[in-house]
Write a protein that holds these residues in place. Structure first.
Motif, PDB file in Angstrom:
ATOM      1  N   ILE A 193       0.844  -1.200   0.000  1.00  0.00           N
ATOM      2  CA  ILE A 193       0.000   0.000   0.000  1.00  0.00           C
ATOM      3  C   ILE A 193       0.878   1.248   0.000  1.00  0.00           C
ATOM      4  O   ILE A 193       0.597   2.220  -0.722  1.00  0.00           O
ATOM      5  CB  ILE A 193      -0.934   0.002   1.227  1.00  0.00           C
ATOM      6  CG1 ILE A 193      -1.830  -1.239   1.226  1.00  0.00           C
ATOM      7  CG2 ILE A 193      -1.794   1.265   1.255  1.00  0.00           C
ATOM      8  CD1 ILE A 193      -2.676  -1.394   2.484  1.00  0.00           C
ATOM      9  N   MET A 194       1.945   1.221   0.767  1.00  0.00           N
ATOM     10  CA  MET A 194       2.847   2.373   0.856  1.00  0.00           C
ATOM     11  C   MET A 194       3.495   2.659  -0.497  1.00  0.00           C
ATOM     12  O   MET A 194       3.585   3.817  -0.922  1.00  0.00           O
ATOM     13  CB  MET A 194       3.907   2.113   1.929  1.00  0.00           C
ATOM     14  CG  MET A 194       3.321   1.981   3.328  1.00  0.00           C
ATOM     15  SD  MET A 194       4.442   1.215   4.519  1.00  0.00           S
ATOM     16  CE  MET A 194       5.605   2.542   4.776  1.00  0.00           C
ATOM     17  N   ARG A 195       3.935   1.607  -1.167  1.00  0.00           N
ATOM     18  CA  ARG A 195       4.583   1.799  -2.468  1.00  0.00           C
ATOM     19  C   ARG A 195       3.585   2.228  -3.541  1.00  0.00           C
ATOM     20  O   ARG A 195       3.935   2.970  -4.470  1.00  0.00           O
ATOM     21  CB  ARG A 195       5.310   0.523  -2.884  1.00  0.00           C
ATOM     22  CG  ARG A 195       6.548   0.228  -2.037  1.00  0.00           C
ATOM     23  CD  ARG A 195       7.379  -0.891  -2.629  1.00  0.00           C
ATOM     24  NE  ARG A 195       6.726  -2.190  -2.490  1.00  0.00           N
ATOM     25  CZ  ARG A 195       6.906  -3.013  -1.474  1.00  0.00           C
ATOM     26  NH1 ARG A 195       7.726  -2.679  -0.490  1.00  0.00           N
ATOM     27  NH2 ARG A 195       6.289  -4.186  -1.419  1.00  0.00           N
ATOM     28  N   ALA A 196       2.333   1.758  -3.408  1.00  0.00           N
ATOM     29  CA  ALA A 196       1.319   2.098  -4.413  1.00  0.00           C
ATOM     30  C   ALA A 196       0.876   3.555  -4.321  1.00  0.00           C
ATOM     31  O   ALA A 196       0.542   4.175  -5.335  1.00  0.00           O
ATOM     32  CB  ALA A 196       0.112   1.180  -4.259  1.00  0.00           C
ATOM     33  N   LEU A 197       0.886   4.117  -3.123  1.00  0.00           N
ATOM     34  CA  LEU A 197       0.338   5.465  -2.922  1.00  0.00           C
ATOM     35  C   LEU A 197       1.400   6.554  -2.837  1.00  0.00           C
ATOM     36  O   LEU A 197       1.059   7.735  -2.693  1.00  0.00           O
ATOM     37  CB  LEU A 197      -0.525   5.496  -1.655  1.00  0.00           C
ATOM     38  CG  LEU A 197      -1.809   4.661  -1.694  1.00  0.00           C
ATOM     39  CD1 LEU A 197      -2.585   4.824  -0.396  1.00  0.00           C
ATOM     40  CD2 LEU A 197      -2.693   5.063  -2.876  1.00  0.00           C
ATOM     41  N   THR A 198       2.663   6.199  -2.887  1.00  0.00           N
ATOM     42  CA  THR A 198       3.723   7.211  -2.838  1.00  0.00           C
ATOM     43  C   THR A 198       4.660   7.044  -4.030  1.00  0.00           C
ATOM     44  O   THR A 198       4.812   5.943  -4.563  1.00  0.00           O
ATOM     45  CB  THR A 198       4.547   7.102  -1.535  1.00  0.00           C
ATOM     46  OG1 THR A 198       5.111   5.779  -1.437  1.00  0.00           O
ATOM     47  CG2 THR A 198       3.683   7.370  -0.315  1.00  0.00           C
ATOM     48  N   THR A 199       5.272   8.125  -4.414  1.00  0.00           N
ATOM     49  CA  THR A 199       6.234   8.092  -5.518  1.00  0.00           C
ATOM     50  C   THR A 199       7.638   7.909  -4.966  1.00  0.00           C
ATOM     51  O   THR A 199       7.888   8.131  -3.775  1.00  0.00           O
ATOM     52  CB  THR A 199       6.171   9.395  -6.318  1.00  0.00           C
ATOM     53  OG1 THR A 199       6.591  10.487  -5.477  1.00  0.00           O
ATOM     54  CG2 THR A 199       4.754   9.666  -6.826  1.00  0.00           C
ATOM     55  N   LYS A 200       8.556   7.522  -5.838  1.00  0.00           N
ATOM     56  CA  LYS A 200       9.959   7.370  -5.421  1.00  0.00           C
ATOM     57  C   LYS A 200      10.495   8.703  -4.909  1.00  0.00           C
ATOM     58  O   LYS A 200      11.239   8.751  -3.918  1.00  0.00           O
ATOM     59  CB  LYS A 200      10.785   6.891  -6.621  1.00  0.00           C
ATOM     60  CG  LYS A 200      12.281   6.756  -6.335  1.00  0.00           C
ATOM     61  CD  LYS A 200      12.574   5.622  -5.390  1.00  0.00           C
ATOM     62  CE  LYS A 200      14.069   5.446  -5.132  1.00  0.00           C
ATOM     63  NZ  LYS A 200      14.829   5.062  -6.330  1.00  0.00           N
ATOM     64  N   LYS A 201      10.081   9.792  -5.547  1.00  0.00           N
ATOM     65  CA  LYS A 201      10.528  11.116  -5.118  1.00  0.00           C
ATOM     66  C   LYS A 201      10.081  11.426  -3.693  1.00  0.00           C
ATOM     67  O   LYS A 201      10.824  12.034  -2.907  1.00  0.00           O
ATOM     68  CB  LYS A 201       9.987  12.176  -6.081  1.00  0.00           C
ATOM     69  CG  LYS A 201      10.447  13.587  -5.774  1.00  0.00           C
ATOM     70  CD  LYS A 201       9.875  14.579  -6.781  1.00  0.00           C
ATOM     71  CE  LYS A 201      10.310  16.007  -6.455  1.00  0.00           C
ATOM     72  NZ  LYS A 201       9.742  16.979  -7.436  1.00  0.00           N
ATOM     73  N   GLU A 202       8.869  11.007  -3.345  1.00  0.00           N
ATOM     74  CA  GLU A 202       8.365  11.255  -1.991  1.00  0.00           C
ATOM     75  C   GLU A 202       9.057  10.356  -0.971  1.00  0.00           C
ATOM     76  O   GLU A 202       9.377  10.797   0.142  1.00  0.00           O
ATOM     77  CB  GLU A 202       6.851  11.020  -1.952  1.00  0.00           C
ATOM     78  CG  GLU A 202       6.047  12.065  -2.717  1.00  0.00           C
ATOM     79  CD  GLU A 202       4.584  11.689  -2.853  1.00  0.00           C
ATOM     80  OE1 GLU A 202       3.756  12.604  -2.994  1.00  0.00           O
ATOM     81  OE2 GLU A 202       4.268  10.471  -2.832  1.00  0.00           O
ATOM     82  N   ARG A 203       9.324   9.110  -1.351  1.00  0.00           N
ATOM     83  CA  ARG A 203       9.900   8.167  -0.392  1.00  0.00           C
ATOM     84  C   ARG A 203      11.349   8.495  -0.036  1.00  0.00           C
ATOM     85  O   ARG A 203      11.828   8.064   1.010  1.00  0.00           O
ATOM     86  CB  ARG A 203       9.805   6.733  -0.934  1.00  0.00           C
ATOM     87  CG  ARG A 203       8.381   6.208  -1.032  1.00  0.00           C
ATOM     88  CD  ARG A 203       8.346   4.701  -1.215  1.00  0.00           C
ATOM     89  NE  ARG A 203       8.883   4.270  -2.495  1.00  0.00           N
ATOM     90  CZ  ARG A 203       8.172   4.162  -3.608  1.00  0.00           C
ATOM     91  NH1 ARG A 203       6.880   4.485  -3.602  1.00  0.00           N
ATOM     92  NH2 ARG A 203       8.720   3.743  -4.728  1.00  0.00           N
ATOM     93  N   VAL A 204      12.049   9.220  -0.882  1.00  0.00           N
ATOM     94  CA  VAL A 204      13.456   9.533  -0.594  1.00  0.00           C
ATOM     95  C   VAL A 204      13.605  10.800   0.243  1.00  0.00           C
ATOM     96  O   VAL A 204      14.728  11.161   0.624  1.00  0.00           O
ATOM     97  CB  VAL A 204      14.273   9.692  -1.900  1.00  0.00           C
ATOM     98  CG1 VAL A 204      14.225   8.429  -2.719  1.00  0.00           C
ATOM     99  CG2 VAL A 204      13.790  10.886  -2.709  1.00  0.00           C
ATOM    100  N   ILE A 205      12.509  11.477   0.545  1.00  0.00           N
ATOM    101  CA  ILE A 205      12.592  12.739   1.305  1.00  0.00           C
ATOM    102  C   ILE A 205      13.220  12.489   2.672  1.00  0.00           C
ATOM    103  O   ILE A 205      12.808  11.604   3.421  1.00  0.00           O
ATOM    104  CB  ILE A 205      11.190  13.365   1.478  1.00  0.00           C
ATOM    105  CG1 ILE A 205      10.651  13.841   0.128  1.00  0.00           C
ATOM    106  CG2 ILE A 205      11.233  14.534   2.464  1.00  0.00           C
ATOM    107  CD1 ILE A 205       9.232  14.356   0.184  1.00  0.00           C
ATOM    108  N   LYS A 206      14.222  13.303   3.013  1.00  0.00           N
ATOM    109  CA  LYS A 206      14.854  13.249   4.329  1.00  0.00           C
ATOM    110  C   LYS A 206      14.279  14.378   5.183  1.00  0.00           C
ATOM    111  O   LYS A 206      14.189  15.520   4.740  1.00  0.00           O
ATOM    112  CB  LYS A 206      16.374  13.387   4.206  1.00  0.00           C
ATOM    113  CG  LYS A 206      17.025  12.262   3.431  1.00  0.00           C
ATOM    114  CD  LYS A 206      18.534  12.419   3.343  1.00  0.00           C
ATOM    115  CE  LYS A 206      19.188  12.220   4.689  1.00  0.00           C
ATOM    116  NZ  LYS A 206      20.672  12.193   4.582  1.00  0.00           N
ATOM    117  N   MET A 207      13.903  14.055   6.394  1.00  0.00           N
ATOM    118  CA  MET A 207      13.278  15.032   7.276  1.00  0.00           C
ATOM    119  C   MET A 207      14.288  15.601   8.266  1.00  0.00           C
ATOM    120  O   MET A 207      15.255  14.928   8.654  1.00  0.00           O
ATOM    121  CB  MET A 207      12.102  14.397   8.024  1.00  0.00           C
ATOM    122  CG  MET A 207      10.980  13.948   7.097  1.00  0.00           C
ATOM    123  SD  MET A 207       9.591  13.157   7.954  1.00  0.00           S
ATOM    124  CE  MET A 207       8.995  14.534   8.954  1.00  0.00           C
TER     125      MET A 207
END
Length: 383
Positions: A193-207
């Motif tokens: 579900i996480m991979r389906a609803l987020t893009t690679k660009k969003e998943r690499v964001i560092k906080m």
């Protein structure tokens, strides 16, 4: 009596003979083997899944005598070893003690350092209300039963048991099994579900690193939350009060022995007894019914919708903050602590090996614990 006659009698009265005519128990034993495999080989939350699976296995062995409901027997002490343990589930003692242990292990610092986590924790309760609406609309369940089923979406086993005991005691068994099974299977359910609803660009964001929270804040927080929520929704006081007591023992610094006992010995003991008791309720003759299977299916849907709710709000906050929030932490808004936060960390690390989202995900994760308890209090007040 001849030796062959004795052997024939033993064979006729054995559990093997009973199992041959009871296909439901055979199915449940096979399911328990699958869960044991997932716990040991795949390491899917083995501390939780293994006792549940083995309790299911023991209770479905014909004539084992390890579990009986109190209403089925004359004396409570004849309920079997797991049957006696089940009194702690039925009375809500185990759920409340588990919340005490969870509170002692929980650091609310990430939530206080980033209050926006409260919104993510609230959004991740979406599945609770979706499942309630759907269960109520089917006509198969009363509003009270629908509310108890909906709480499965919070991925909070103790809360699910507590609500079911108060609103739909006849459904405690399937609701408890569904809630704890889905909690244990988070590493399998959430990542797709996480991979389906987020893009690679969003998943690499560092906080950015969270601010340091003072001891004074950490001591005041559990007292304030317990007082505010209990005054707002008195029915949630037993659960939330025990959660905040455990956290206060952790943070005050003057009762280290009590905090250590709650975090370790008490938590381990309650986990064993609660897991065995919950698993033992999954008896084939009772469990393999259309109503029970519907509860299991709606519980899974509720859990998925809760994950979706957290992720979607995470995406919105990512846009609003111009890329400062990684949407993956929204999935941790379900209240399975710290399992959901660890899954968010793992998915973030897969996209960016230098990414460390664990502490950021713990904010929504602990907010989800409070959120599911508040949702439970709402249902208990209304119904």
């Amino acid at each position: 009596m001849s030796f062959s006659a004795i052997l024939s009698q033993i064979a006729a009265e054995s559990g093997f003979a009973a199992l041959a005519t009871n296909w439901q128990s055979g199915v449940m034993i096979l399911i328990s083997f699958v869960l044991i495999y997932l716990a040991i080989v795949k390491k899917f939350e083995p501390l939780l899944l293994l006792p549940i699976a083995f309790g299911m296995f023991l209770a479905n062995l014909p004539m084992s005598g390890v579990f009986s409901y109190f209403y089925e027997i004359e004396h409570w002490y004849d309920a079997g070893v797991i049957g006696v343990m089940y009194a702690g589930v039925k009375s809500s003692l185990f759920p409340c003690l588990m919340f005490l242990a969870v509170g002692a292990m929980t650091d609310f610092g990430p939530l206080m350092a980033n209050p926006i986590s409260l919104l993510l924790g609230a959004a991740a309760q979406l599945g609770i209300y979706c499942a309630f609406i759907f269960a109520n609309a089917t006509g198969m369940f009363t509003p009270q039963q629908a509310a108890a089923i909906g709480i499965i979406g919070g991925a909070d086993g103790p809360t699910a048991i507590y609500v079911a005991n108060n609103l739909a005691p006849e459904l405690v068994a399937p609701i408890a099994v569904a809630a704890y099974s889905y909690m244990a299977l988070i590493p399998m359910i959430q990542p797709p579900i996480m991979r389906a609803l987020t893009t690679k660009k969003e998943r690499v964001i560092k906080m950015a690193q969270l601010r340091k929270v003072s001891k004074t804040e950490k001591v005041i927080f559990p007292v304030f939350v317990a007082a505010f929520c209990s005054l707002l929704l008195p029915s949630v006081a037993p659960l939330l009060g025990m959660l905040m007591l455990g956290n206060l023992m952790r943070e005050c610094g003057v009762v280290e022995r009590l905090s250590d006992t709650a975090q370790n010995a008490l938590c381990n003991i309650i986990t064993i007894m609660l897991g065995l008791s919950v698993g033992a309720t999954a008896q084939g003759a009772i469990f393999l019914k259309p109503q029970t299977l519907a509860i299991i299916a709606m519980g899974l849907a509720a859990f998925c919708f809760s994950t979706v709710g957290g992720l979607l709000l995470g995406k919105v906050l990512c846009i609003v903050t111009k890329g400062k929030i990684n949407p993956l932490i929204g999935s941790a808004g379900v209240s399975a602590v710290p399992m959901a936060a660890r899954v968010a960390q793992l998915e973030g690390a897969k996209a960016n090996p230098t990414n460390f989202l664990l502490m950021h995900a713990m904010g929504p994760n602990v907010a989800g614990v409070i959120g599911s308890a508040v949702a439970a209090g709402f249902f208990l007040t209304v119904f």
